[in-house]
Design a protein around this motif. Sequence first.
Motif, PDB file in Angstrom:
ATOM      1  N   LEU A 122       0.815  -1.205   0.000  1.00  0.00           N
ATOM      2  CA  LEU A 122       0.000   0.000   0.000  1.00  0.00           C
ATOM      3  C   LEU A 122       0.852   1.261   0.000  1.00  0.00           C
ATOM      4  CD1 LEU A 122      -3.068   0.332  -0.027  1.00  0.00           C
ATOM      5  CD2 LEU A 122      -2.992   0.757   2.420  1.00  0.00           C
ATOM      6  N   HIS A 123       1.947   1.256   0.777  1.00  0.00           N
ATOM      7  CA  HIS A 123       2.768   2.475   0.841  1.00  0.00           C
ATOM      8  C   HIS A 123       3.472   2.743  -0.494  1.00  0.00           C
ATOM      9  CE1 HIS A 123       5.838  -0.597   1.635  1.00  0.00           C
ATOM     10  NE2 HIS A 123       6.740   0.296   1.297  1.00  0.00           N
ATOM     11  N   VAL A 124       3.803   1.693  -1.232  1.00  0.00           N
ATOM     12  CA  VAL A 124       4.421   1.876  -2.548  1.00  0.00           C
ATOM     13  C   VAL A 124       3.405   2.466  -3.522  1.00  0.00           C
ATOM     14  CG1 VAL A 124       5.493   0.685  -4.492  1.00  0.00           C
ATOM     15  CG2 VAL A 124       6.094   0.036  -2.161  1.00  0.00           C
ATOM     16  N   LYS A 125       2.167   1.993  -3.453  1.00  0.00           N
ATOM     17  CA  LYS A 125       1.126   2.559  -4.314  1.00  0.00           C
ATOM     18  C   LYS A 125       0.926   4.043  -4.022  1.00  0.00           C
ATOM     19  CE  LYS A 125      -1.524  -1.700  -5.034  1.00  0.00           C
ATOM     20  NZ  LYS A 125      -2.837  -2.354  -4.879  1.00  0.00           N
ATOM     21  N   TYR A 126       1.008   4.405  -2.746  1.00  0.00           N
ATOM     22  CA  TYR A 126       0.819   5.817  -2.408  1.00  0.00           C
ATOM     23  C   TYR A 126       1.963   6.674  -2.961  1.00  0.00           C
ATOM     24  CZ  TYR A 126      -0.727   9.874   0.239  1.00  0.00           C
ATOM     25  OH  TYR A 126      -1.181  11.111   0.570  1.00  0.00           O
ATOM     26  N   LEU A 127       3.191   6.162  -2.833  1.00  0.00           N
ATOM     27  CA  LEU A 127       4.322   6.892  -3.404  1.00  0.00           C
ATOM     28  C   LEU A 127       4.167   7.031  -4.916  1.00  0.00           C
ATOM     29  CD1 LEU A 127       7.272   5.269  -1.398  1.00  0.00           C
ATOM     30  CD2 LEU A 127       6.349   7.560  -1.095  1.00  0.00           C
ATOM     31  N   GLN A 128       3.713   5.985  -5.573  1.00  0.00           N
ATOM     32  CA  GLN A 128       3.487   6.058  -7.015  1.00  0.00           C
ATOM     33  C   GLN A 128       2.433   7.119  -7.349  1.00  0.00           C
ATOM     34  OE1 GLN A 128       2.380   2.019  -7.806  1.00  0.00           O
ATOM     35  NE2 GLN A 128       4.502   1.293  -8.000  1.00  0.00           N
ATOM     36  N   THR A 129       1.406   7.206  -6.506  1.00  0.00           N
ATOM     37  CA  THR A 129       0.358   8.200  -6.746  1.00  0.00           C
ATOM     38  C   THR A 129       0.909   9.610  -6.615  1.00  0.00           C
ATOM     39  OG1 THR A 129      -1.268   6.635  -5.856  1.00  0.00           O
ATOM     40  CG2 THR A 129      -1.945   8.935  -6.052  1.00  0.00           C
ATOM     41  N   MET A 130       1.726   9.844  -5.574  1.00  0.00           N
ATOM     42  CA  MET A 130       2.261  11.188  -5.378  1.00  0.00           C
ATOM     43  C   MET A 130       3.201  11.588  -6.526  1.00  0.00           C
ATOM     44  SD  MET A 130       0.863  12.373  -2.645  1.00  0.00           S
ATOM     45  CE  MET A 130      -0.595  11.505  -3.238  1.00  0.00           C
ATOM     46  N   VAL A 131       4.019  10.645  -6.987  1.00  0.00           N
ATOM     47  CA  VAL A 131       4.907  10.950  -8.110  1.00  0.00           C
ATOM     48  C   VAL A 131       4.095  11.228  -9.364  1.00  0.00           C
ATOM     49  CG1 VAL A 131       6.697  10.010  -9.602  1.00  0.00           C
ATOM     50  CG2 VAL A 131       6.831   9.645  -7.143  1.00  0.00           C
ATOM     51  N   GLU A 132       3.030  10.484  -9.571  1.00  0.00           N
ATOM     52  CA  GLU A 132       2.165  10.729 -10.728  1.00  0.00           C
ATOM     53  C   GLU A 132       1.539  12.119 -10.656  1.00  0.00           C
ATOM     54  OE1 GLU A 132       0.476   9.643 -14.380  1.00  0.00           O
ATOM     55  OE2 GLU A 132       2.037   8.680 -13.172  1.00  0.00           O
ATOM     56  N   CYS A 133       1.170  12.535  -9.432  1.00  0.00           N
ATOM     57  CA  CYS A 133       0.626  13.888  -9.270  1.00  0.00           C
ATOM     58  C   CYS A 133       1.660  14.940  -9.666  1.00  0.00           C
ATOM     59  CB  CYS A 133       0.183  14.098  -7.820  1.00  0.00           C
ATOM     60  SG  CYS A 133      -1.271  13.147  -7.340  1.00  0.00           S
ATOM     61  N   LEU A 134       2.904  14.755  -9.242  1.00  0.00           N
ATOM     62  CA  LEU A 134       3.959  15.711  -9.597  1.00  0.00           C
ATOM     63  C   LEU A 134       4.177  15.750 -11.106  1.00  0.00           C
ATOM     64  CD1 LEU A 134       6.557  14.972  -6.767  1.00  0.00           C
ATOM     65  CD2 LEU A 134       5.066  16.962  -6.954  1.00  0.00           C
ATOM     66  N   CYS A 135       4.114  14.585 -11.734  1.00  0.00           N
ATOM     67  CA  CYS A 135       4.297  14.554 -13.192  1.00  0.00           C
ATOM     68  C   CYS A 135       3.156  15.260 -13.902  1.00  0.00           C
ATOM     69  CB  CYS A 135       4.416  13.108 -13.665  1.00  0.00           C
ATOM     70  SG  CYS A 135       5.878  12.248 -13.073  1.00  0.00           S
ATOM     71  N   MET A 136       1.928  15.075 -13.409  1.00  0.00           N
ATOM     72  CA  MET A 136       0.787  15.740 -14.033  1.00  0.00           C
ATOM     73  C   MET A 136       0.845  17.254 -13.836  1.00  0.00           C
ATOM     74  SD  MET A 136      -2.143  12.975 -12.915  1.00  0.00           S
ATOM     75  CE  MET A 136      -3.509  13.910 -13.587  1.00  0.00           C
ATOM     76  N   LEU A 137       1.429  17.670 -12.695  1.00  0.00           N
ATOM     77  CA  LEU A 137       1.594  19.107 -12.456  1.00  0.00           C
ATOM     78  C   LEU A 137       2.830  19.668 -13.136  1.00  0.00           C
ATOM     79  CD1 LEU A 137       0.704  19.234  -8.649  1.00  0.00           C
ATOM     80  CD2 LEU A 137      -0.667  20.135 -10.528  1.00  0.00           C
ATOM     81  N   ARG A 138       3.665  18.769 -13.726  1.00  0.00           N
ATOM     82  CA  ARG A 138       4.924  19.161 -14.377  1.00  0.00           C
ATOM     83  C   ARG A 138       5.851  19.859 -13.388  1.00  0.00           C
ATOM     84  NH1 ARG A 138       4.405  19.531 -20.325  1.00  0.00           N
ATOM     85  NH2 ARG A 138       2.365  18.682 -20.848  1.00  0.00           N
ATOM     86  N   LYS A 139       5.965  19.258 -12.215  1.00  0.00           N
ATOM     87  CA  LYS A 139       6.800  19.824 -11.158  1.00  0.00           C
ATOM     88  C   LYS A 139       7.885  18.832 -10.715  1.00  0.00           C
ATOM     89  CE  LYS A 139       4.713  23.791  -9.937  1.00  0.00           C
ATOM     90  NZ  LYS A 139       5.394  25.058  -9.682  1.00  0.00           N
ATOM     91  N   VAL A 140       8.300  17.964 -11.587  1.00  0.00           N
ATOM     92  CA  VAL A 140       9.277  16.932 -11.208  1.00  0.00           C
ATOM     93  C   VAL A 140      10.615  17.559 -10.828  1.00  0.00           C
ATOM     94  CG1 VAL A 140      10.596  14.960 -12.058  1.00  0.00           C
ATOM     95  CG2 VAL A 140       8.161  15.153 -12.584  1.00  0.00           C
ATOM     96  N   ALA A 141      11.095  18.495 -11.622  1.00  0.00           N
ATOM     97  CA  ALA A 141      12.398  19.106 -11.353  1.00  0.00           C
ATOM     98  C   ALA A 141      12.378  19.875 -10.029  1.00  0.00           C
ATOM     99  CB  ALA A 141      12.789  20.032 -12.503  1.00  0.00           C
ATOM    100  N   ALA A 142      11.306  20.646  -9.816  1.00  0.00           N
ATOM    101  CA  ALA A 142      11.220  21.399  -8.562  1.00  0.00           C
ATOM    102  C   ALA A 142      11.135  20.461  -7.374  1.00  0.00           C
ATOM    103  CB  ALA A 142      10.006  22.323  -8.600  1.00  0.00           C
ATOM    104  N   ALA A 143      10.352  19.382  -7.497  1.00  0.00           N
ATOM    105  CA  ALA A 143      10.241  18.417  -6.406  1.00  0.00           C
ATOM    106  C   ALA A 143      11.571  17.749  -6.121  1.00  0.00           C
ATOM    107  CB  ALA A 143       9.179  17.372  -6.749  1.00  0.00           C
TER     108      ALA A 143
END
Length: 1063
Positions: free
Chosen positions: A331-352
């Motif tokens: 479950l915790h891995v799925k949550y991390l995947q969700t948060m990274v997907e959110c950053l990618c959708m916001l196009r904030k990967v570099a800032a993160a």
Amino acid sequence: MGIFDGLPVSPDKEHLREEIAKVDESWAAARFDSLPHVVHILTSKDRESEVQFLKEQSDVVEEVVDEVVHNYHSGFNKAIQNYSQILRLFSESTESIGVLKVDLAEAKKRLSARSKQLHQLWYRSVTLRHIISLLDQIEGIAKVPARIEKLIDEKQYYAAVQFHVQSMLMLEREGLQTVGALQDVRSELTKLRGVLFYKVLEDLHAHLYNKGEYSSAALSLHEMDDEVPTTTAVVFSMSNSQSLSRRTRLKGDNQFGIHGDGSYRTGSIDGGSSFDGPDEEGTLELHDEATSDGHRVNGDVKIVPREMPTWLQYSTPDEFLEAIKKSDAPLHVKYLQTMVECLCMLRKVAAAGAIICQRLRPTIHEIITSKIKTHAELVNSSRSGIGQAARPASAGLHFMKGQLQSYQLPKQKRQNGISLSGTLLAVSPVSPVMAPAGKAQVAAKELLDSILDAVVRIFENHVVVGELLESKSSVQMDMNTPKSMPTDVNWNTDLEASQVTGGYSIGFSLTVLQSECQQLICEIMRATPEAASADAAVQTARLANKVPSKDKRNGAEEGLTFAFRFTDATISIPNQGVDLIRQGWSRKGSNVSQEGYGSAAILPEQGIYLAASIYRPVIQFTDKVASMLPKKYSQLANDGLLAFVENFVKDHFLPTMFVDYRKGVQQAISSPAAFRPRAHAAASYTPSIEKGRPVLQGLLAIDYLAKEVLGWAQAMPKFAGDLVKYVQTFLERTYERCRTSYMEAVLEKQSYMLIGRHDIEQLMRLDPASSCLPNAFGQSNIENHASDSENLEVELELSDLLLNLRPIKQDNLIRDDNKLILLASLSDSLEYVAESIERLGQTTFKAPNQVEESGKNHHQRTTSAASRDLASFADEYRKLAIDCLKVLRVEMQLETIFHMQEMTNREYMEDQDAEEPDDYIISLTAQITRRDEEMAPFVAGVKRNYIFGGICSIAANASIKALADMKSINLFGVQQICRNSIALEQALAAIPSINSEGVQQRLDHVRTYYELLNMPFEALLAFITEHEHLFTTSEYANLLKVQVPGRDIPADAQDRVSEILSR
């Protein structure tokens, strides 16, 4: 009969089945032949009974048929009615179709007459529908900010990001760009982008370090809840559904068609509708008031319950959600995947990535410090006496206590109250707390195990996030790179990926994590960067990310320097991260000097010797990290913390240990009391060191030091070979010192020179008394199982060799009893050390839970060779112990010969009966008794038997051979010699370890021999005839040669005796 098995017979008439089963199968044949049955009845003796039997069977069959008809009658009627209804419906349908054909033909005529007007009306309806859709979308977009804020408050970040992204896409559409009322909505969505980024990154940061709601550590607290929190997802199906990527020219606007209430409708991600059709009956609506049971049906859309994590319950189904549902990840891995997907959708990967890099070191430092503080509070509470007994021991604590129990100080005291443990502590370079099994070692290992275990769990999260970010960055680079653009083969893709992720990578996170762990280890060992070697810095420098300069793209790379702490490079946050700063994220650099971790509050003592307890946790940490790393980062695991610890141990710890223990060994063996037997030893020997085994103080200290050094070797198996060499060096110096003490006691003494003679050495090896000696060099002390007669021959031969050395001079004997006691104590102490060395060699290199590193085969060869070297040292010590015992045995035999040789110088012509033994016998027995009492506390009983066991045979043989040197003897002289043998027998029988029966048998043999002198010649001849093998020919001849008053010996006496013995 099988054909009747399926008949519907009611339960109350089950007997019919049995009756019908009795009917012969020929009655049920397809082609029935009645002739055999008729012939049977006509030829039967009792035709009436045969006919009656057939009637009964006929009745049974009819009754069964009645039951079948009764059961199937209603079904038959219903089937007939159904077929009638079907026939009627077919007839009516035929008539209706005929009428419909006529109506359709008329409709076709009328529509074809006005097709242009119909087309205009259809086009107008489509236009009006599109206008209505735009108005609905404008009304829905106005409610989006409030909806997003509500989702943020409920921590439905993925759904909020979906709303935001799709809303921004719709605002960029051609029809909505010129709407002035949407400008405020557009600015609000821009602000919400920064808020969303801050919230998502904050939650991702918390879960990276296992502080979030769905972290593995938090979930472990709810292990009793087997049910994973789930919600209802929806799956839709339509008969006219098309591909998600297909566009329609006039129908639909976006994937999440926004309604006036802020809810979303599914559509294509590129702005086109997923469905074709003239209406919106097929669109999926996700309203807040949807039923919770997941079975609501709206139009053609069917909602099916599926398991979905709670943080995605308001999310719109897409490919990512389908992947999450199908994934078997925790479950915790799925949550991390969700948060990274959110950053990618916001196009904030570099800032993160940049923010994560900045906060990585301070966060790890804070986690380690807080964990140490918590650990210290637990330790303090347990010391209060309340929870001390309930505190569980870790696996490392069990290992330290289990494998190193033998290294505890022996609890023994002298009779005068002086404790030997104090002497051993004075010799050891470390305190009991810092010893291999000391409290400091156990505490350090337990602390480091817990810290590294927490770091491993954190790094596991970083691996998940790092791989996701790298995969997203590679996809983005592929999309941004034109296919026609010429590529440079030497272009560093790692650099470009690092720029896309803001400098964050798995290698960077591992570098910082190991750097902080290294700082903690340095604090535990009180090491400083100046104290570490340059080699350690070079080895660990490769942990840092290797960033090439822009003007050097020919493959040359320059790595960052690394010693005890990485210096984080200043990371420039892109412009898209400005809104993050506004939300309160601090740009405070991680280069700020940090305080220590506070490990001194837990550890009783700190210092370089704690490297032993650090080694195994670091190896386990490295193995766990290596198992998590992707293939391209595999080298980082071996070049990091483990390389530093191994270099530190090799370059600093081992040399320091060698110098410290060498001083301890020198102090132990050079002390005046090191080889001085105890003045107040126990009355009897005890084999247990805890109960007071009188091991020499110097050897006891050396044994303790060797155990301690091998304890370090067991804690660090890779360096066991070096540590065993240290032990060998210490044992070699100690052996030389023992050899010196041995030579000081036996130098220029006849017993020492005799045991070096080859003939005497071989006879002593064959002597059955040598069976009690410890084996040296793996050889048996008794080469074969000889018979009693052969053993007697060996004993007599050895006795003759020693008797031929007469006269024995007193100067050639060891007259100082203290030297004899020293030899006895030295022998037992050497044997104790030899046994201890062998035992240590076996337990040190055959531990079942020994940690093996790379180069396992070489390591096994090294340890096996080291074990053999220790065994060879044990053999050397045991050989010297055997030499001490041999010297003592030969010394007592020579003392016996020295006293018994007085017998040949004395005339045994006594004039009265003997009341006391001769003076030399009194002196000999007194010496035997005194030396036995003095040696009793220092040697075991079997060794005392070996030391004093050779006296009897020497005394008996010397007494019998002494008759050959006597000229005359009378009756009182014979009695005096018998009195001497009795006194010697009593003295030897008083030694508990000596077999008194064997002593009595040998000395009875002497008394019998001398009593033959009192017999007349004829009686002597009769005795010789009966016991011709009791004595040798020369011994019988000596009986005839000596002059005995009152005994007549004929001239042919020798011939007559020879004749008897020659038969």
